[in-house]
Write an enzyme that holds these catalytic residues in place. Sequence first.
Site, PDB file in Angstrom:
ATOM      1  N   SER A   1      40.630 -43.565 -15.179  1.00 57.71           N
ATOM      2  CA  SER A   1      40.588 -42.442 -14.234  1.00 57.71           C
ATOM      3  C   SER A   1      41.938 -41.726 -14.131  1.00 57.71           C
ATOM      4  CB  SER A   1      40.180 -42.957 -12.844  1.00 57.71           C
ATOM      5  OG  SER A   1      41.042 -43.994 -12.414  1.00 57.71           O
TER       6      SER A   1
ATOM      7  N   CYS B   1      38.130 -41.962 -19.743  1.00 54.42           N
ATOM      8  CA  CYS B   1      37.039 -42.353 -20.617  1.00 54.42           C
ATOM      9  C   CYS B   1      36.153 -41.120 -20.809  1.00 54.42           C
ATOM     10  CB  CYS B   1      36.234 -43.503 -20.003  1.00 54.42           C
ATOM     11  SG  CYS B   1      35.435 -43.072 -18.432  1.00 54.42           S
TER      12      CYS B   1
ATOM     13  N   GLU C   1      29.028 -46.465  -8.488  1.00 54.02           N
ATOM     14  CA  GLU C   1      28.113 -46.821  -9.582  1.00 54.02           C
ATOM     15  C   GLU C   1      27.127 -47.893  -9.133  1.00 54.02           C
ATOM     16  OE1 GLU C   1      28.053 -49.128 -13.817  1.00 54.02           O
ATOM     17  OE2 GLU C   1      29.869 -47.982 -13.386  1.00 54.02           O
TER      18      GLU C   1
ATOM     19  N   SER D   1      41.348 -47.005  -7.481  1.00 56.67           N
ATOM     20  CA  SER D   1      40.641 -47.300  -8.726  1.00 56.67           C
ATOM     21  C   SER D   1      40.553 -48.802  -8.980  1.00 56.67           C
ATOM     22  CB  SER D   1      41.346 -46.617  -9.901  1.00 56.67           C
ATOM     23  OG  SER D   1      40.812 -47.064 -11.128  1.00 56.67           O
TER      24      SER D   1
END
Length: 298
Positions: A275, A12, A130, A231
């Site tokens: 990712s 991304c 995050e 991930s």
Amino acid sequence: MQVTIDKNSGYCFGVEFAIKMAEDEMEQSDKLYCLGDIVHNDMEVKRLREKGLIVIDREKLQELSDCKVLIRAHGEPPETYKTAIENNIELIDASCPVVLKLQHRVKTAFDKMERENGQIVIYGKKGHAEVIGLTGQTLEKAVVVMEESDLDKIDYQKPITLFSQTTKSTKGFYELSGKIEERLKESNADLEEVSYNANDSICRQVSNREPQLQKFSKENDVIIFVSGKKSSNGKALYQVCLNENKRSYFIENETEIDPDWFLPDDNVGVCGATSTPMWLMEQVKSHLESMEKNALPI
């Protein structure tokens, strides 16, 4: 056997931006630290480590001084910036703009909820980088939820403002939000309606991958999904592929490919998480094509 890479897969914008910043900085500096893995992909982490990127944790950060530290796309809580000032650390801030905007929204909403005796709820994975950055905007008071059982942690007599980790499933967010609304109605059946504000803060570059992968999975006989095992985005997107195509296989790199997965006339689709680097998917594609050229029993 025909092998095709999904053109919508790969990094991304936020991850691509962070890796570019790291590579640019390493061309000028002899040493660059990174607070946590720059991306949840061991192959890419290894490649950058060989270029000089040193991965550290928050405990190690406290011990450093007079150096450069990269903040990855996931963002960081205010405490990290405070430590950097105290230890004379230069931060190379590669926080994703989408994440930074969300941090600001969470901080603003938290200040409002404090005045109204309300609560911030974050749909996300507890301990995810995050989410740590987001809860840091709330003095660690935010309630983190991911499963229905987590909803027991919410006080339904108080106002609620809901946000989402940017990489979570849109479907999962709205399902959870609906369950919160149901519990609010049940808990306040005889009272005034309690304020509830749900904010769909999922990155659309991420959420749009789901319909794109559904289509890609239907178009191919076999799906090779390439992602790091750590991930969470990879696990979620692989499930999207598997739901559409039962001949979907999750691999970290080409060494995990089993020739028995394929038939000679198969159309094989290679795709990955936000990712997953494109060079790794191309490496997998080359390996698949070499299997056919070498006339292995596929």
